[in-house]
Design a protein around this motif. Structure first.
Motif, PDB file in Angstrom:
ATOM      1  N   SER A   1       1.237  -0.835   0.394  1.00 51.57           N
ATOM      2  CA  SER A   1       0.486   0.235   0.349  1.00 51.57           C
ATOM      3  C   SER A   1       0.846   1.402   0.413  1.00 51.57           C
TER       4      SER A   1
ATOM      5  N   GLY B   1       1.845   2.113  -3.158  1.00 55.57           N
ATOM      6  CA  GLY B   1       1.024   2.688  -4.210  1.00 55.57           C
ATOM      7  C   GLY B   1      -0.182   1.646  -4.591  1.00 55.57           C
TER       8      GLY B   1
ATOM      9  N   THR C   1      -3.555  -0.863  -5.465  1.00 61.32           N
ATOM     10  CA  THR C   1      -4.972  -0.584  -4.774  1.00 61.32           C
ATOM     11  C   THR C   1      -4.627  -2.246  -3.736  1.00 61.32           C
ATOM     12  N   LEU C   2      -6.047  -2.040  -2.896  1.00 65.71           N
ATOM     13  CA  LEU C   2      -6.036  -2.955  -1.999  1.00 65.71           C
ATOM     14  C   LEU C   2      -6.590  -3.438  -3.179  1.00 65.71           C
ATOM     15  N   ASP C   3      -7.432  -3.882  -4.720  1.00 61.21           N
ATOM     16  CA  ASP C   3      -7.594  -5.464  -5.281  1.00 61.21           C
ATOM     17  C   ASP C   3      -6.799  -5.659  -5.591  1.00 61.21           C
ATOM     18  N   GLU C   4      -5.556  -4.486  -5.828  1.00 61.39           N
ATOM     19  CA  GLU C   4      -3.734  -4.935  -7.021  1.00 61.39           C
ATOM     20  C   GLU C   4      -3.737  -5.449  -5.303  1.00 61.39           C
TER      21      GLU C   4
ATOM     22  N   ARG D   1       5.275   1.878 -10.387  1.00 67.46           N
ATOM     23  CA  ARG D   1       5.338   2.186  -9.631  1.00 67.46           C
ATOM     24  C   ARG D   1       6.171   2.739  -9.200  1.00 67.46           C
TER      25      ARG D   1
ATOM     26  N   LYS E   1      -5.027  10.088  -5.070  1.00 66.46           N
ATOM     27  CA  LYS E   1      -5.197   8.322  -5.245  1.00 66.46           C
ATOM     28  C   LYS E   1      -5.326   8.075  -3.715  1.00 66.46           C
TER      29      LYS E   1
ATOM     30  N   VAL F   1      -5.198   3.797   0.799  1.00 66.31           N
ATOM     31  CA  VAL F   1      -5.918   2.970   1.045  1.00 66.31           C
ATOM     32  C   VAL F   1      -5.556   2.632   3.006  1.00 66.31           C
TER      33      VAL F   1
END
Ligand code: FES
Length: 155
Positions: free
Chosen positions: A59, A62, A64-67, A96, A150, A153
């Motif tokens: 997190s 960077g 996301t929770l889905d990633e 990233r 963004k 998270v």
């Protein structure tokens, strides 16, 4: 301390630095697992600490929770990442990290510039963001790199 000893929510929270509510959230999201004792209370294997460290690191990079979920789902039987897994997964993070480094450099170098946040507090805002035209582009500080805008998270 026995590595097979199951941990309470409080012990995991204290050791990992995550709030108990975050642990419940990650469990509900399927990122970590807990057993239930006879009283119905959560008990975690000690290896959950490694998964939580992974979640925090990911997190902070960077993801996301889905990633993060997708990365963890690639592990057989949802097991804890090994050194080899870690190296394979973090290889994908290089891009990233490069993106974040560039964005942070831009933030550092532009701290005295208008960032398009809508405050209109700097003299430069009248030029860069007259009547808050940046609001037409996006919410938040529209002139900052997207990677810095963004939502965080949940932790
Ligand atoms: S710095 Fe906030 S609108 Fe310019």
């Amino acid at each position: 301390m026995d590595k097979h000893e199951l941990m309470t929510v409080g012990a995991v929270a204290e050791r990992s630095g995550f709030a108990a509510s975050a642990l419940r959230f990650y469990e509900a999201e399927g990122l970590i697992r807990a057993e239930r004792n006879s009283g119905g209370q959560r008990r975690f294997e000690r290896s959950v600490l490694r998964r939580l460290a992974f979640i925090r690191a990911a997190s902070n990079v960077g993801l996301t929770l889905d990633e993060i979920r997708r990365e963890l789902d690639q592990l057989p039987d949802s097991r804890t990442p090994t050194k080899a897994d870690w190296q394979r997964i973090t290889k994908h993070w290089r891009g990233r990290l490069d993106e974040q480094i560039l964005a942070l450099e831009k933030l550092r170098d532009g701290l005295e510039s208008c960032i398009g946040c809508g405050c209109l507090s700097l003299q430069r805002c009248a030029i860069s963001n007259p009547q808050d035209v940046a609001a037409d582009d996006d919410t938040g500080a529209a002139y900052l790199p997207r990677v810095l805008r963004k939502p965080p998270v949940r932790r």
